[in-house]
Design a protein around this motif. Sequence first.
Motif, mmCIF file in Angstrom:
data_model
loop_
_atom_site.group_PDB
_atom_site.id
_atom_site.type_symbol
_atom_site.label_atom_id
_atom_site.label_comp_id
_atom_site.label_asym_id
_atom_site.label_seq_id
_atom_site.Cartn_x
_atom_site.Cartn_y
_atom_site.Cartn_z
ATOM 1 N N LEU A 2 0.091 -1.326 -22.141
ATOM 2 C CA LEU A 2 -0.177 0.227 -21.922
ATOM 3 C C LEU A 2 -1.871 0.262 -22.001
ATOM 4 O O LEU A 2 -2.298 1.127 -20.920
ATOM 5 C CB LEU A 2 0.540 1.008 -22.921
ATOM 6 C CG LEU A 2 0.220 2.497 -22.710
ATOM 7 C CD1 LEU A 2 0.698 3.122 -21.315
ATOM 8 C CD2 LEU A 2 0.835 3.407 -23.821
ATOM 9 N N HIS A 3 -2.472 -0.240 -22.860
ATOM 10 C CA HIS A 3 -4.023 -0.145 -22.911
ATOM 11 C C HIS A 3 -4.661 -0.639 -21.587
ATOM 12 O O HIS A 3 -5.397 -0.041 -21.060
ATOM 13 C CB HIS A 3 -4.485 -0.831 -24.152
ATOM 14 C CG HIS A 3 -4.332 -0.392 -25.413
ATOM 15 N ND1 HIS A 3 -4.495 -0.556 -26.578
ATOM 16 C CD2 HIS A 3 -3.638 0.893 -25.761
ATOM 17 C CE1 HIS A 3 -4.160 0.036 -27.875
ATOM 18 N NE2 HIS A 3 -3.516 1.047 -27.115
ATOM 19 N N LEU A 6 -4.040 1.481 -18.649
ATOM 20 C CA LEU A 6 -5.058 2.794 -18.986
ATOM 21 C C LEU A 6 -6.174 2.490 -18.610
ATOM 22 O O LEU A 6 -7.099 3.389 -18.051
ATOM 23 C CB LEU A 6 -4.698 3.410 -20.200
ATOM 24 C CG LEU A 6 -3.398 3.974 -20.463
ATOM 25 C CD1 LEU A 6 -3.110 4.511 -22.177
ATOM 26 C CD2 LEU A 6 -3.225 5.417 -19.732
ATOM 27 N N ILE A 56 2.094 2.942 -15.949
ATOM 28 C CA ILE A 56 1.783 3.639 -17.125
ATOM 29 C C ILE A 56 3.136 4.588 -17.686
ATOM 30 O O ILE A 56 3.680 4.442 -18.637
ATOM 31 C CB ILE A 56 0.601 4.501 -16.997
ATOM 32 C CG1 ILE A 56 -0.736 3.642 -16.934
ATOM 33 C CG2 ILE A 56 0.463 5.488 -18.053
ATOM 34 C CD1 ILE A 56 -2.068 4.449 -16.705
ATOM 35 N N ILE A 76 2.399 6.809 -29.165
ATOM 36 C CA ILE A 76 1.232 6.076 -28.775
ATOM 37 C C ILE A 76 0.400 5.970 -29.849
ATOM 38 O O ILE A 76 0.239 7.029 -30.357
ATOM 39 C CB ILE A 76 0.722 6.758 -27.229
ATOM 40 C CG1 ILE A 76 0.374 8.221 -27.353
ATOM 41 C CG2 ILE A 76 1.745 6.682 -26.307
ATOM 42 C CD1 ILE A 76 -0.292 8.583 -26.277
ATOM 43 N N SER A 80 -4.623 4.670 -26.979
ATOM 44 C CA SER A 80 -3.836 5.173 -25.877
ATOM 45 C C SER A 80 -4.096 6.574 -25.597
ATOM 46 O O SER A 80 -4.279 7.051 -24.341
ATOM 47 C CB SER A 80 -2.246 4.884 -26.041
ATOM 48 O OG SER A 80 -2.089 3.417 -26.004
#
Length: 142
Positions: A2-3, A6, A56, A76, A80
């Motif tokens: 996810l990081h 993003l 995402i 999260i 995040s």
Amino acid sequence: MLHNYLKGAVHDLASLIELTEADTEDIKLANHENIFQRNAKKQELLKAFESKKSLIDQEMLNLKNKSPDKSLADLIDDTSSDLLGEMKKNLKTLKTLNADYARTVFAVSEFYSSLIQKIIPHEVADYKNTRTPQSNFLKVRA
């Protein structure tokens, strides 16, 4: 993951902001070729951002599916959350820049359209009749 998604989305938006700012400056200076050359890069960045945005969304859905009883804010981490805030800020900035750019493009378009209409005579059809306005620059005879 996810990081990474993003960070990539934030970077893509920052690049789009830079290119849009450059477009705004170039249109004011009538450097249209520079604008046209950047269009392909902007299209690539848009597609890359949309792809990362989908990833995402999928990652967040996966998190939510693993723990349906928790809110997304609880699922999260701070990093995040900060990246989502930065992405939101960049999207707002890009929206404002695009609106300003669109107004400038419209003004330039109107200027050139009115200039063409003054230089080259054309027929104007309205409710009263069809007429050809007089041109100060060019006369056309058929």
